[in-house]
Motif scaffolding. Structure first.
Motif, PDB file in Angstrom:
ATOM      1  N   VAL A 107      66.568  59.623-122.188  1.00  9.89           N
ATOM      2  CA  VAL A 107      67.121  58.310-122.517  1.00  9.89           C
ATOM      3  C   VAL A 107      66.821  57.314-121.399  1.00  9.89           C
ATOM      4  CG1 VAL A 107      69.214  57.021-123.049  1.00  9.89           C
ATOM      5  CG2 VAL A 107      68.917  59.330-123.958  1.00  9.89           C
ATOM      6  N   SER A 108      66.900  57.753-120.168  1.00  7.88           N
ATOM      7  CA  SER A 108      66.669  56.856-119.041  1.00  7.88           C
ATOM      8  C   SER A 108      65.220  56.387-118.983  1.00  7.88           C
ATOM      9  CB  SER A 108      67.052  57.564-117.735  1.00  7.88           C
ATOM     10  OG  SER A 108      66.950  56.683-116.645  1.00  7.88           O
ATOM     11  N   GLN A 109      64.276  57.321-119.178  1.00  8.00           N
ATOM     12  CA  GLN A 109      62.872  56.918-119.172  1.00  8.00           C
ATOM     13  C   GLN A 109      62.564  55.976-120.336  1.00  8.00           C
ATOM     14  OE1 GLN A 109      60.375  57.888-116.812  1.00  8.00           O
ATOM     15  NE2 GLN A 109      62.222  58.466-115.698  1.00  8.00           N
ATOM     16  N   PHE A 110      63.168  56.263-121.483  1.00 13.90           N
ATOM     17  CA  PHE A 110      62.968  55.363-122.618  1.00 13.90           C
ATOM     18  C   PHE A 110      63.501  53.963-122.316  1.00 13.90           C
ATOM     19  CE2 PHE A 110      65.271  53.222-125.989  1.00 13.90           C
ATOM     20  CZ  PHE A 110      64.204  52.787-126.771  1.00 13.90           C
ATOM     21  N   CYS A 111      64.729  53.879-121.795  1.00 11.18           N
ATOM     22  CA  CYS A 111      65.324  52.567-121.512  1.00 11.18           C
ATOM     23  C   CYS A 111      64.490  51.799-120.496  1.00 11.18           C
ATOM     24  CB  CYS A 111      66.758  52.737-121.012  1.00 11.18           C
ATOM     25  SG  CYS A 111      67.955  53.196-122.280  1.00 11.18           S
ATOM     26  N   ALA A 112      63.981  52.504-119.480  1.00 10.68           N
ATOM     27  CA  ALA A 112      63.141  51.833-118.485  1.00 10.68           C
ATOM     28  C   ALA A 112      61.920  51.215-119.144  1.00 10.68           C
ATOM     29  CB  ALA A 112      62.727  52.824-117.405  1.00 10.68           C
ATOM     30  N   ALA A 113      61.291  51.960-120.051  1.00 10.66           N
ATOM     31  CA  ALA A 113      60.122  51.426-120.737  1.00 10.66           C
ATOM     32  C   ALA A 113      60.507  50.302-121.698  1.00 10.66           C
ATOM     33  CB  ALA A 113      59.416  52.555-121.505  1.00 10.66           C
ATOM     34  N   HIS A 114      61.603  50.483-122.423  1.00 10.19           N
ATOM     35  CA  HIS A 114      62.035  49.470-123.393  1.00 10.19           C
ATOM     36  C   HIS A 114      62.305  48.127-122.720  1.00 10.19           C
ATOM     37  CE1 HIS A 114      64.130  47.849-126.949  1.00 10.19           C
ATOM     38  NE2 HIS A 114      64.964  47.326-126.081  1.00 10.19           N
ATOM     39  N   TYR A 115      63.054  48.146-121.628  1.00 11.26           N
ATOM     40  CA  TYR A 115      63.437  46.888-121.001  1.00 11.26           C
ATOM     41  C   TYR A 115      62.336  46.307-120.121  1.00 11.26           C
ATOM     42  CZ  TYR A 115      68.045  47.465-122.934  1.00 11.26           C
ATOM     43  OH  TYR A 115      69.096  47.578-123.818  1.00 11.26           O
ATOM     44  N   GLN A 116      61.268  47.078-119.917  1.00 13.66           N
ATOM     45  CA  GLN A 116      60.073  46.508-119.299  1.00 13.66           C
ATOM     46  C   GLN A 116      59.092  46.011-120.356  1.00 13.66           C
ATOM     47  OE1 GLN A 116      58.487  48.730-115.705  1.00 13.66           O
ATOM     48  NE2 GLN A 116      59.919  50.256-116.490  1.00 13.66           N
ATOM     49  N   GLY A 191      83.436  58.918-122.560  1.00  7.57           N
ATOM     50  CA  GLY A 191      82.819  60.032-121.839  1.00  7.57           C
ATOM     51  C   GLY A 191      81.315  60.058-121.985  1.00  7.57           C
ATOM     52  N   LEU A 192      80.805  59.773-123.191  1.00  6.20           N
ATOM     53  CA  LEU A 192      79.357  59.756-123.388  1.00  6.20           C
ATOM     54  C   LEU A 192      78.709  58.619-122.597  1.00  6.20           C
ATOM     55  CD1 LEU A 192      78.935  60.470-127.213  1.00  6.20           C
ATOM     56  CD2 LEU A 192      78.755  62.070-125.305  1.00  6.20           C
ATOM     57  N   LEU A 193      79.343  57.465-122.560  1.00  9.73           N
ATOM     58  CA  LEU A 193      78.794  56.343-121.795  1.00  9.73           C
ATOM     59  C   LEU A 193      78.763  56.650-120.302  1.00  9.73           C
ATOM     60  CD1 LEU A 193      80.489  53.407-123.716  1.00  9.73           C
ATOM     61  CD2 LEU A 193      78.043  53.932-123.687  1.00  9.73           C
ATOM     62  N   LEU A 194      79.737  57.398-119.809  1.00 10.51           N
ATOM     63  CA  LEU A 194      79.731  57.783-118.394  1.00 10.51           C
ATOM     64  C   LEU A 194      78.570  58.705-118.071  1.00 10.51           C
ATOM     65  CD1 LEU A 194      83.547  58.350-117.720  1.00 10.51           C
ATOM     66  CD2 LEU A 194      82.147  56.390-117.042  1.00 10.51           C
ATOM     67  N   ASP A 195      78.066  59.460-119.079  1.00  9.80           N
ATOM     68  CA  ASP A 195      76.875  60.277-118.858  1.00  9.80           C
ATOM     69  C   ASP A 195      75.665  59.428-118.509  1.00  9.80           C
ATOM     70  OD1 ASP A 195      78.208  62.611-119.368  1.00  9.80           O
ATOM     71  OD2 ASP A 195      77.454  62.869-121.405  1.00  9.80           O
ATOM     72  N   LEU A 196      75.631  58.197-119.035  1.00  8.11           N
ATOM     73  CA  LEU A 196      74.522  57.262-118.818  1.00  8.11           C
ATOM     74  C   LEU A 196      75.053  55.996-118.155  1.00  8.11           C
ATOM     75  CD1 LEU A 196      72.893  57.697-122.336  1.00  8.11           C
ATOM     76  CD2 LEU A 196      71.924  58.530-120.197  1.00  8.11           C
ATOM     77  N   LEU A 197      75.856  56.168-117.126  1.00 11.75           N
ATOM     78  CA  LEU A 197      76.584  55.038-116.546  1.00 11.75           C
ATOM     79  C   LEU A 197      75.657  53.932-116.060  1.00 11.75           C
ATOM     80  CD1 LEU A 197      79.248  53.794-115.658  1.00 11.75           C
ATOM     81  CD2 LEU A 197      79.068  55.083-113.524  1.00 11.75           C
ATOM     82  N   LEU A 671      78.852  56.470-108.124  1.00  8.13           N
ATOM     83  CA  LEU A 671      79.108  55.028-108.058  1.00  8.13           C
ATOM     84  C   LEU A 671      78.336  54.346-106.934  1.00  8.13           C
ATOM     85  CD1 LEU A 671      82.948  55.063-108.748  1.00  8.13           C
ATOM     86  CD2 LEU A 671      81.093  54.699-110.373  1.00  8.13           C
ATOM     87  N   GLY A 672      77.415  55.067-106.314  1.00  7.01           N
ATOM     88  CA  GLY A 672      76.508  54.501-105.330  1.00  7.01           C
ATOM     89  C   GLY A 672      75.082  54.769-105.766  1.00  7.01           C
ATOM     90  N   SER A 673      74.134  54.045-105.178  1.00  4.44           N
ATOM     91  CA  SER A 673      72.744  54.172-105.631  1.00  4.44           C
ATOM     92  C   SER A 673      71.943  55.170-104.814  1.00  4.44           C
ATOM     93  CB  SER A 673      72.052  52.802-105.608  1.00  4.44           C
ATOM     94  OG  SER A 673      72.067  52.253-104.314  1.00  4.44           O
ATOM     95  N   GLY A 674      72.620  55.906-103.906  1.00  4.42           N
ATOM     96  CA  GLY A 674      71.931  56.985-103.221  1.00  4.42           C
ATOM     97  C   GLY A 674      71.132  56.526-102.015  1.00  4.42           C
ATOM     98  N   GLY A 693      63.235  59.706-111.444  1.00  3.25           N
ATOM     99  CA  GLY A 693      63.923  59.851-112.724  1.00  3.25           C
ATOM    100  C   GLY A 693      65.416  59.878-112.562  1.00  3.25           C
ATOM    101  N   GLY A 694      66.078  60.474-113.543  1.00  3.04           N
ATOM    102  CA  GLY A 694      67.525  60.451-113.579  1.00  3.04           C
ATOM    103  C   GLY A 694      68.015  59.137-114.147  1.00  3.04           C
ATOM    104  N   ASP A 695      69.306  58.936-114.094  1.00  2.31           N
ATOM    105  CA  ASP A 695      69.902  57.710-114.608  1.00  2.31           C
ATOM    106  C   ASP A 695      69.573  56.550-113.682  1.00  2.31           C
ATOM    107  OD1 ASP A 695      71.432  56.051-116.197  1.00  2.31           O
ATOM    108  OD2 ASP A 695      73.362  56.772-115.457  1.00  2.31           O
ATOM    109  N   LEU A 696      69.646  55.341-114.213  1.00  6.24           N
ATOM    110  CA  LEU A 696      69.574  54.146-113.376  1.00  6.24           C
ATOM    111  C   LEU A 696      70.755  54.190-112.414  1.00  6.24           C
ATOM    112  CD1 LEU A 696      67.751  51.502-113.391  1.00  6.24           C
ATOM    113  CD2 LEU A 696      69.674  50.409-114.528  1.00  6.24           C
ATOM    114  N   ARG A 697      70.499  53.986-111.117  1.00  9.06           N
ATOM    115  CA  ARG A 697      71.580  54.097-110.142  1.00  9.06           C
ATOM    116  C   ARG A 697      72.350  52.787-110.054  1.00  9.06           C
ATOM    117  NH1 ARG A 697      71.496  58.949-107.190  1.00  9.06           N
ATOM    118  NH2 ARG A 697      73.595  58.225-106.698  1.00  9.06           N
TER     119      ARG A 697
END
Length: 814
Positions: A107-116, A191-197, A671-674, A693-697
């Protein structure tokens, strides 16, 4: 074609639709990198008491709002709620890809491509999909052969082909087949939205900004449908592929749904000690602050110089140092956008950016006005610079560029390493002493409209009789190779430098036509001159932008900068104390130019309080760079309209900043970007991945709150001290629901401050004496208290569960 594709579209029951709407509102917006204003990740939970919100986040997503000590509080081994994918992962072969990891990655890779706007696969298969975000995802996923290979589930793609085209139908089917009752819909969706916070926060930002712009855009429901589609596809796949395992999953899933409310209650009880420790930390700080505020302020005289600064906590040490140079120097605190509700459109081009807080919508545009010939030359130069930057930084063009330029580029790289130039951005390279044009809907403001705007700003500044010289001091963080640079700039200016605002306002207030109209209306500015200046929060230098000032003023500013650097070393970097003033100036200047520097400055770390009161009450007091200082004189605010503005805008922004820094410490993993060393920009400005990869931080990088040995920001709620009548403060709180929620649910402490009479806690319908707990006082940053309440350490990617919990039992055992 499958039965599902032929079925009629289904609608959600009203109760389920309302519950999903509440879940969508739970996710706070996250601004993109080029407009990175601080935002509370808990904003969507403000209708819940602070402690209840902490328990809910811990129960649903394993997210920690409270600082916890080792072995107490909501410790890492405490279970959180598990969805369908979690339950399957608990017994999945560890050598195979985990369902949760694949869902987030895909889902994260898809969203990155979609919004680009890259639209993967669809260009090869013809046209754009119908149905927005969900429709695009479904079209891509149905053609994605990699999912079956990665998951080693050859039959899985068939389930994606069977999913309905309509996101609402998908959600309705998922709730029915997963047997999610009305009472659980909000919990499940949240809970599902927190998976892709990360991506949930980004689409929440797009929705927020679209409403400010008057154009509704809302992908939040579609993103939830995408995440729910994965649950439904997995559920159906297991039902068809392994009925025995599916029955076991059904049993565990039923137990998990029944346990939600009890799980939240368990976390609430488990967090009691952490909450107590937090209150003790807050009490110690407030006792320390109150003792300082009851001290004797330094005397002042009739001002010869007034310098107006942003209320940013980084301004407080510099203001204190500047006033110490001479009793005739007065400083004031004001929101850093200086009351201008503007978008900045440089050089008459199409690009625009907000120069005001994220809470507000821009009403005007400001354009840099130049003579036509000069404008053409600057546009040509900026276009060349933009093309060069695109060529040198593009993923596909960077290496060929080096090959083409050859050895000459090696010399440029060496020069940047050995003698790096000051950081800059083409948009911020303003012309020297340009003209400034204010526009509304493409039409220049008349003189009367400009005068009305000037009067509005002067009223908010409460600047009745300005001295001969008024400095308007914006601020910027001049650093390079820093994806989160906007988070260090002026949040009141939309995560930008405040240069545009102070230069445009100075030009407005110095305009003879505007001054003449102001005088006719009874507001005479006399001989006062307004001069724009810029505080670089990396180097602590203050630069005069336009016009001239006496040599004495430049000397005062230079001395204040030296003192501010010393103050920062004392508070945050004592290892630099042995450096001379000149060495220290060079060290701080180097940080701004060094493209390998991960900590150019400390931003707003340590922020703890907001004060709206006359500067005379705090002049000369060392508030340790932890306080937002906004000048306010209630005696000059007859109808308390300014008070209303202060409590509903700057105070809320300060609360957002406070919660963002707290979150980066209490749960840096979620809750931090690492680690910023590992960051990769998504779409140039959308956000960052940590790694590839992974979720958007979301949130702040670890280096913004941690010095390599310890956290430098002690998490605690904001104290707001307001010098105004209690009944006036209560009336404002009662009129504004969001402010009332923050106050009543203890997201911050709102106190009335009257010098010599102590503090009174204010609510919407009552006032109470504010009494400190018997915890004594301590100086500095309460190091010993904070060390005892340090945040938990979570291994990256670890799933949290309780010993013997359902998530650790295999489906066969169930």
């Amino acid at each position: 074609m499958s039965r599902a594709l032929h079925s009629a579209e289904r609608t959600l029951a009203d109760a389920n639709r309302a519950a999903i709407g509440r879940a969508l509102e739970r996710i706070a917006p996250q601004w993109p990198l080029d407009r990175l204003v601080a935002a509370s990740p808990y904003w969507g939970l403000r209708d819940l008491p602070f402690a209840e919100a902490a328990a809910r986040l811990a129960a649903l997503g394993g997210i920690q709002m409270l600082p916890t000590g080792e072995g107490e509080g909501s410790a890492p081994e405490e279970a959180h709620w598990h969805g369908v994918a979690d339950l399957l992962d608990a017994h999945r072969d560890p050598h195979r890809m985990a369902w949760c990891d694949e869902i987030v990655h895909q889902v994260s890779q898809f969203c990155a491509a979609h919004y680009q706007s890259q639209r993967p696969l669809l260009h090869r298969h013809g046209g754009e999909p119908a149905g927005g975000l969900y429709g695009h995802w479904l079209a891509v996923t149905r053609r994605d052969r990699g999912i079956a290979i990665v998951m080693a589930e050859p039959a899985l793609p068939e389930q994606f082909r069977r999913l309905p085209e309509c996101p609402e139908t998908l959600v309705a089917e998922a709730l029915e087949e997963l047997a999610i009752g009305e009472e659980l819909v909000e919990w499940y969706a949240h809970g599902l939205l927190l998976d892709l916070l990360g991506w949930a926060s980004y689409v929440a930002y797009r929705h927020w900004q679209s409403r400010l712009d008057g154009v509704e855009e809302d992908d939040r429901f579609d993103l939830l449908a995408i995440r729910m589609a994965w649950d439904l596809a997995i559920w159906r796949h297991l039902r068809d592929a392994d009925p025995r395992e599916f029955r076991a999953l059904q049993k565990l899933w039923g137990e998990e749904k029944e346990a939600v409310a009890a799980l939240v209650a368990r976390h609430r009880r488990a967090q009691a000690r952490s909450l107590k420790a937090l209150v003790e930390t807050e009490s110690r700080y407030f006792a320390h602050l109150a003792a300082r505020l009851e001290g004797s302020p330094a005397p002042g005289t009739a001002p010869r110089l007034c310098a107006v600064f942003c209320i940013d906590v980084r301004s407080e040490p510099l203001r204190r140092a500047l006033e110490a140079q001479d009793p005739s120097i007065e400083t004031r605190g004001f929101a850093g956008f200086f009351g201008l509700p503007i978008r900045w459109r440089p050089l008459g081009g199409a690009y625009q950016r907000p120069q005001l807080p994220g809470l507000l919508a821009a009403e005007l545009e400001v354009v840099e006005a130049l003579p036509p010939a000069r404008l053409r030359r600057r546009l040509a130069a900026l276009n060349r610079s933009a093309r060069w930057r695109t060529w040198t930084r593009g993923a596909l063009s960077a290496f060929p560029m080096v090959e083409a330029v050859g050895l000459g580029y090696a010399f440029k790289i060496a020069r940047r390493l050995l003698a790096p130039p000051p950081p800059s951005h083409p948009v911020d390279e303003l012309a020297a002493a340009p003209g400034w044009r204010f526009e509304r809907a493409g039409q220049s403001l008349s003189a009367a409209e400009r005068a009305a705007l000037a009067r509005q700003v002067l009223d908010a500044l409460q600047l009745e009789a300005p001295p001969p010289l008024v400095l308007l001091v914006g601020h910027a963080s001049r650093c390079t190779n820093n994806l989160h640079a906007a988070g260090l700039a002026c949040g009141a200016c939309g995560g930008q430098s405040g240069e545009v605002n102070v230069r445009a306002l100075a030009a407005l207030l110095n305009d003879p036509e505007v001054r003449d109209l102001l005088a006719k209306g009874g507001r005479c500015l006399g001989e006062s001159r307004f001069v724009p200046a810029l505080h670089d929060t990396v180097s602590e230098e203050v630069a005069i932008l336009d016009g001239e000032v006496p040599v004495a003023v430049r000397d005062w500013l230079a001395a204040a900068s030296r003192a501010a650097r010393r103050d920062r070393v004392r508070r945050l970097e004592p290892h630099l104390a042995s450096l001379s003033d000149r060495q220290l100036a060079r060290e701080f200047a180097r940080r701004g130019r060094d493209w390998s520097e991960v900590r150019p400055e400390w931003g707003l770390a340590g922020n703890a309080a907001f004060i709206a009161a006359p500067r005379a009450w705090t002049r000369g007091l060392d508030l340790e760079g932890r306080v937002f200082l906004h000048d306010y004189d209630a005696s000059r605010d007859a109808d308390y309209r300014l008070l209303e503005t202060l409590l509903t805008a700057p105070l809320v922004v300060a609360h957002w900043i406070n919660m963002q820094y707290n979150a980066a410490v209490t749960d840096p993993r979620r809750l931090g970007s690492g680690n910023k060393v590992l960051h990769n920009a998504v779409g140039g400005h959308i956000g960052v991945f940590e790694g590839n990869g992974g979720d958007l931080r979301v949130g702040l990088p670890l280096q913004s709150v941690h010095d390599g040995h310890r956290f430098v920001h002690p998490p605690q709620r904001l104290f707001a001290l307001v010098a105004a009548p209690a009944e006036a403060i209560r009336a404002v709180v009662a009129r504004h629901r969001d402010l009332a929620l923050l106050v009543e649910h203890e997201w911050l402490y709102l106190l009335r401050w009257e010098r010599g009479r102590g503090f009174e806690r204010i609510f919407a319908d009552r006032s109470e004496p504010f009494e400190l707990r018997e915890s004594g006082t301590s100086g500095g940053l309460e190091t010993e208290v904070f060390d005892a309440c340090r945040c938990p350490r979570h291994p990256e990617g670890a799933r949290q569960s309780s010993p013997g919990g359902a998530s650790q039992r295999s489906l066969d055992e169930a």
